[in-house]
Motif scaffolding. Structure first.
Motif, mmCIF file in Angstrom:
data_model
loop_
_atom_site.group_PDB
_atom_site.id
_atom_site.type_symbol
_atom_site.label_atom_id
_atom_site.label_comp_id
_atom_site.label_asym_id
_atom_site.label_seq_id
_atom_site.Cartn_x
_atom_site.Cartn_y
_atom_site.Cartn_z
ATOM 1 N N LEU A 262 5.521 -0.045 -6.156
ATOM 2 C CA LEU A 262 5.828 -1.908 -5.952
ATOM 3 C C LEU A 262 5.816 -1.985 -4.697
ATOM 4 C CD1 LEU A 262 8.047 -3.991 -7.441
ATOM 5 C CD2 LEU A 262 9.592 -3.228 -5.421
ATOM 6 N N GLY B 248 1.425 -2.429 -5.097
ATOM 7 C CA GLY B 248 1.368 -3.592 -6.207
ATOM 8 C C GLY B 248 1.982 -5.594 -5.393
ATOM 9 N N LEU B 249 2.976 -4.900 -4.664
ATOM 10 C CA LEU B 249 3.153 -6.473 -4.273
ATOM 11 C C LEU B 249 2.217 -7.094 -2.714
ATOM 12 C CD1 LEU B 249 7.096 -6.201 -3.526
ATOM 13 C CD2 LEU B 249 5.542 -8.019 -5.034
#
Lengths: 481, 308
Positions: free
Chosen positions: B15, B18-19
């Motif tokens: 996460l 990805g961010l």
């Protein structure tokens, strides 16, 4: 994870801190992420509203069921005048849904929408975040307003909208050739602002020649009052009185040549004479001490407090400085003093032009609606409403009878009457924003008035800025027609 | 369990990575791409123009001026800020004279109070600080010139922000004023973790304050100083310098471009002149400067780690 590297006093390893701060730098570096966020992604939102039927009451053929979106710059003029006009639109088209928004952040709100091809139907593109008109026109983002100008006016079906406007408004909205891209709604009078009371106390009238000006400043200096002050941090206020003076001394062709970026335009003797006249103010100590370090509000305040007699500014100053201008100030504006009797144009030659540019985007869903809203705003009743609410004239010619004019406004109307056809409108400030504000304004005139450049040096520097701009292929060039 | 461990790590990292990719890496790639176009920022259509923007940038006087100012910011600000902060932190924590009955190592009298005072500007938003100082620098009625007049220096009335020779220094002074407190606290924390025995030993050996500082405190604090250096440099290249220059010297970055910095120039090109592509080009240059700065500081600052 039992790595020894973490076996230290602080919770956060110092190396980690460095890495993190480097990452922070990556994020902070430029506003690049921000820029890319508004990168082009959307397709063409070409779902335009169908045209309505053209009738006498609806000459533009507005679809009376289509929604209309209007975004207004919420600045010195507030938003009330536009809200009032929106009410009229809603009354005329009761089935249409109007979306009205007022913001100070024109560019940050609307730039992404232009990029996505879904702009609103009418925009007041003004304020510090004004979108560059030259770019908008060059990239075919604006609708041609000729249909609006040729439509009958709101008040009189026999008169075209075009014929109800003040001189220069239509031309200002053109760039190259016939289409009219912008409609300037407000009408600004630029010039030398002063207090009639202060002049009376010095037993003086507004000086028409430069010798008189210097004599008056000398008189004021003896009483401890400076002759002039100006927005030192924004010296591009100086042209408000300097440019019309140049036109008065050398004729309006001199200003046209400057606007057209012609070679050696700034080396005209009239320019030199006016620069020297203004430099004289500095040399003789007639400029309020510390002026180069003041911003516009600070200089206006010092002037309103009576520390200086004259201030080059626009007619918005009355609204902007309302809370510091004393009631018995006798606010007045004058066309700039000339040099002497040999000037080409008479005393009274004045810079006046449109302000508050309204645009209808080419990709607007309901462009007719946007134009209709403008037509409503250009009616006599709406114009009067604006003038009485915000103390400024509009593009509508007239509309001042029967309302109480404030002192500054009254003197602005008088100055316009005196000027007659001798109204000049230098275009550097809307054609070449950076050249006018930063280069000529701050680096040229600002330095001249602070005494750090001589007139000859300032002219040489400004001419080279103008030559650079003329050669720069990244900006669009315009010529007076 | 080993496989499980990797799955565990990947699960946690996916996460944030990805961010990071979406909001940091991707905009970078995009900006670099846009720097090769003629995108205006006001319309969705643009064309590839190759290296035109870069050629233009190398010819652009204002770009060079802003680069020079940004470099000055990145070099001078950290030296001043960190130097002052080190001095203050040392005096607050170690520099005091020995008082009867007190601990052997302590700060000067009232050091707890000073700590709060130094940190105070950090609480104010940089925009407020800039505005306050803009008023103070007002040559007509500002606090500084009034003070000068008050003590009889009528003849000395500088224009401050209105003077191209002074404006940049005025702006820097504000940044120093507003950031020094943060580093005082940071260094205080670092000094607190240095074992008191070392200082006591130095004291017994009769070391002066200066010697103690240069032989004991600074070497043990080196890592913190280095982080501070990078952090301050990036601050000076990025957001903070933009805020002070934009708010205080308004106009286009001071009289005669005397305070223009790269971030401000990026902003002006993108959001005033409708030249977003050129702005991204300057942004790329700024990225290179920032990375080079961080790399140089880390390389120069590399030294053997002292364990204690």
């Amino acid at each position: 994870m039992g790595s020894t590297a973490h076996h230290r006093a602080e919770g956060v390893g110092r190396r980690d801190l460095i890495k993190r701060s480097a990452a922070l730098g990556l994020v902070a570096t430029p506003g690049m992420g921000l820029l890319s966020a508004c990168a082009s992604s959307g397709g063409d939102g070409q779902d335009k509203a169908e045209q309505g039927k053209k009738t006498a009451k609806n000459p533009l053929g507005v679809n009376d069921t289509a929604g209309m979106e209007f975004v207004l710059f919420d600045g010195g003029f507030g938003k009330e005048y536009a809200e009032d006009a929106v009410k009229i639109y809603e009354r005329d088209f009761p089935k249409a849904k109007v979306k009205f928004a007022a913001t100070q952040k024109i560019q940050s709100t609307l730039q992404p929408r232009f990029n996505q091809g879904t702009p609103p139907d009418l925009i007041d593109n003004s304020g510090a975040e004004q979108m560059d008109m030259g770019v908008l026109v060059g990239k075919n983002q604006l609708a041609d307003l000729t249909a609006l100008l040729d439509a009958p006016s709101y008040d009189d079906p026999k008169k075209k909208v075009r014929d109800t406007l003040r001189p220069g408004i239509v031309e200002m909205g053109q760039f190259d050739g016939d289409p009219v891209w912008i409609l300037y709604y407000a009408y600004t009078v630029y010039g030398v602002w002063y207090s009639q009371k202060a002049l009376d106390s010095l037993d003086a009238a507004y000086p028409e020649t430069w010798d008189d000006m210097l004599a008056l400043c000398a008189k004021a200096k003896k009483k401890g009052i400076a002759g002039w002050t100006y927005a030192g941090k924004y010296p591009y206020y100086i042209p408000f009185s300097l440019y019309p003076m140049i036109a008065k001394v050398g004729g309006r062709e001199v200003l046209d040549a400057i606007d057209n970026l012609e070679p050696n335009a700034w080396k005209h003797p009239a320019v030199k004479a006016c620069f020297e006249a203004y430099y004289e103010l500095y040399k003789k100590g007639y400029i309020l001490r510390g002026t180069p370090g003041l911003d516009h509000i600070q200089s206006q305040t010092a002037w309103a407090e009576g520390k200086a007699l004259f201030l080059p500014n626009g007619s918005w100053v009355e609204n902007e400085s309302a809370n510091v201008i004393p009631a018995d100030f006798g606010l007045a504006v004058s066309a700039p003093s000339g040099l002497d009797a040999s000037d080409k144009l008479p005393f009274g030659t004045l810079w006046a032009s449109g302000g508050e540019p309204f645009i209808v985007p080419a990709k607007a869903k309901n462009a007719e609606g946007g134009m209709e809203q403008l037509r409503i705003m250009l009616s006599e009743a709406s114009s009067k409403n604006f003038t009485s609410k915000v103390k400024s004239l509009t593009a509508f010619n007239g509309g001042t009878s029967g309302i109480d004019l404030t002192p500054g406004l009254k003197s602005g109307v008088a100055a316009l009457e005196k000027a007659g056809s001798n109204v000049v409108n230098p275009r550097l400030q809307d054609w070449y924003v950076q050249l006018q504000k930063e280069k000529i304004g701050v680096s040229g005139l600002g330095e001249l008035m602070a005494g750090r450049l001589t007139p000859a040096e300032a002219i040489r520097k400004i001419q080279s800025f103008a030559d650079e701009a003329a050669k720069d292929s990244s900006i669009k060039h315009y010529k007076h027609q | 369990m080993r496989h499980g461990k990797y799955r565990f790590i990947v699960g946690f990292l996916a996460l944030p990575l990805g961010l990071y990719a979406l909001f940091v890496v991707w905009p970078f790639i995009q900006s670099i791409y846009y720097s090769f176009t003629d995108w205006t920022g006001l319309s969705p259509d643009f064309q590839m123009v190759g290296f035109d923007n870069y050629e233009r940038m190398l010819d652009d006087d204002i770009f060079w001026k802003s680069l020079w100012h940004s470099l000055l910011f990145a070099l001078v600000l950290p030296v001043l800020t960190l130097g002052l902060a080190l001095f203050f932190a040392f005096m607050i924590n170690v520099g005091g004279r020995r008082r009867k009955g007190g601990p052997a190592i302590s700060g000067v009298r009232g050091s707890a109070f000073y700590k709060i005072v130094y940190f105070f500007p950090q609480v104010l938003s940089i925009a407020i600080v800039s505005l306050l100082f803009a008023f103070a620098y007002n040559p007509d009625s500002g606090a500084i010139n009034s003070l000068l007049r008050g003590i009889g220096l009528d003849g000395v009335q500088p224009l401050w922000l209105g003077d191209p020779g002074l404006a940049l220094w005025c702006v820097m002074a504000v940044l120093v004023w507003s950031t020094v407190g943060f580093f005082v606290v940071l260094f205080s924390a670092g000094m607190a973790s240095i074992p008191a025995e070392l200082y006591e030993a130095a004291l017994l050996d009769g070391a002066s304050r200066a010697t103690t500082f240069f032989r004991v405190t600074l070497p043990l604090l080196w890592d913190t100083v280095q982080s501070g250096w990078v952090y301050m440099g990036i601050l000076a290249l990025g957001a903070e310098s933009f805020a002070v220059v934009q708010i205080m010297t308004t106009g286009p970055g001071g009289p005669d471009y005397s305070t223009t910095v790269m971030v401000l120039y990026v902003y002006q090109k993108a959001f005033r002149d409708g030249q977003a592509a050129y702005a991204t080009t300057i942004g790329v240059a700024l990225l290179i400067v920032t990375l080079a700065f961080a790399a140089i500081v880390m390389r120069l600052g590399r030294r053997e780690r002292l364990e204690f």
